[in-house]
Design a protein around this motif. Sequence first.
Motif, PDB file in Angstrom:
ATOM      1  N   UNK A   1       0.838  -1.199   0.000  1.00 25.31           N
ATOM      2  CA  UNK A   1       0.000   0.000   0.000  1.00 25.31           C
ATOM      3  C   UNK A   1       0.871   1.245   0.000  1.00 25.31           C
ATOM      4  N   UNK A   2       0.442   2.258  -0.748  1.00 23.34           N
ATOM      5  CA  UNK A   2       1.178   3.514  -0.791  1.00 23.34           C
ATOM      6  C   UNK A   2       0.228   4.634  -1.186  1.00 23.34           C
ATOM      7  N   UNK A   3       0.426   5.803  -0.605  1.00 21.18           N
ATOM      8  CA  UNK A   3      -0.418   6.946  -0.946  1.00 21.18           C
ATOM      9  C   UNK A   3      -0.085   7.497  -2.320  1.00 21.18           C
ATOM     10  N   UNK A   4       1.174   7.339  -2.751  1.00 25.60           N
ATOM     11  CA  UNK A   4       1.573   7.860  -4.054  1.00 25.60           C
ATOM     12  C   UNK A   4       2.496   6.875  -4.769  1.00 25.60           C
ATOM     13  N   UNK A   5       2.046   6.441  -5.949  1.00 30.26           N
ATOM     14  CA  UNK A   5       2.851   5.573  -6.809  1.00 30.26           C
ATOM     15  C   UNK A   5       2.825   6.174  -8.203  1.00 30.26           C
ATOM     16  N   UNK A   6       3.983   6.244  -8.838  1.00 35.42           N
ATOM     17  CA  UNK A   6       4.016   6.715 -10.222  1.00 35.42           C
ATOM     18  C   UNK A   6       3.297   5.711 -11.117  1.00 35.42           C
ATOM     19  N   UNK A   7       2.338   6.230 -11.901  1.00 34.73           N
ATOM     20  CA  UNK A   7       1.636   5.373 -12.859  1.00 34.73           C
ATOM     21  C   UNK A   7       1.834   5.968 -14.246  1.00 34.73           C
TER      22      UNK A   7
END
Length: 320
Positions: free
Chosen positions: A77-83
Amino acid sequence: MKAVVKKILNQPSFVGNPPVLVDLGASGYLPKHWNLIAPYSICVGFDADTREFSVSESEKKEWKKLYLINRLVADRESEEVDFYFTKSPYCSSSLRPNNMALQPWAFSSLFEIEKVDKLSSVLLLESLRKVGIDYIDWYKSDTQGADLRIFDSLPKVIKEKILLTEFEPGIIDAYFGEDKLHQLMAYMDVMPFWISGMDIKGSQRIDSLDLRNLGFLSQRSIGSFLKSAPGWCEISYINTMENEKLSRREWLLAWLFASIKQEHGFALYLARLGANKFDDDLFNELYAISSRSLSPGYVKYAARMMCKVAKRIRRSILRA
C-alpha cells in the motif's frame, strides 16, 4: 452445460459462498468464458487506467454481484505511486516502460509515455475484504509487469485454494523491473498447480526507425508479411487438488472450471476421485458428462483412421 452449472451452483455450499472471480487489469472487458457462471458468481475487477475503466463500483443483472473498482493493485500500500499512462491504455503500468529496449519492436510506439500521474495503491487482500470477500476461486491477472509480485502478496492459505489462475507475464524487456515468464514459472513450479495452457504472443522484430521509413501501407500491414517473435505469454494453471483441506465445494467447482477450460481428462479424474472421496452420486453424474465430452474425440479419431485405411486400399487397387 447450463443445466449442470445450475445443478452444481445451486448446491447449499454455494449459497453462502458463491464462486469468486478476480480480474486484475480488467480494462476493456471481462472474460467471455465467465458468462456461463456469472449469474451465480461474484466478480471483482480492478484497473487503474480511467480512460478505459471509469466505473468505480457497479452491479449488473448478469452477475450475482459485480464490483468494478478503479484502483491500482500492488504488492504494497502507498499513498503515491508513479503510474505511466501510455499511448495504448493496455500498456499503461505502475512500472516505467523500457522504451530503449522496446525500440527494436514494431509495437514499441504503444508504450510511449503520454503522462505520469501519482496514484494510491492498495493491497488485493485488503480491497477484497472491504467488499466482504476473503477467498478467491478463479484468479486472472494482467498487470503489465507486476503479476507475480501481486500474486505472491496473497497469504499462502488463499493462494493454495485458488482453483484456476491466469497470468500474462512478459518475455522481452518491456518494463523496468518487471516480473518475467521464467520467474513466474519457477515460482509456480513449487505450488500445487499444473500448467493447463500457454499461448505465446508477440510482435515483429523491426527497429522503430526502419518501420517509420517504410510506406504507410507497409507499416499498417507489417504483421501480414513479417512473422512475430515471442514477446509475452498468456499462461494458465489449474489446482492439482492434492490439498486435503479442499472441500466438496472446491472439488465441484474444480470440475466445473476444468470443463469450462475443456480439460475434460482432468475433469474426468476429479469426478472419479470426488465420488470416492465424498461418497456422492453427483460426482458420478459429472463423470458421465466428462466421459461423453471425450467421446466425440474418439469418433473423430476413428473417422480419420478409416479415411487413411480407405486411401491405402484405393492406392493398392490402382497399383494392381
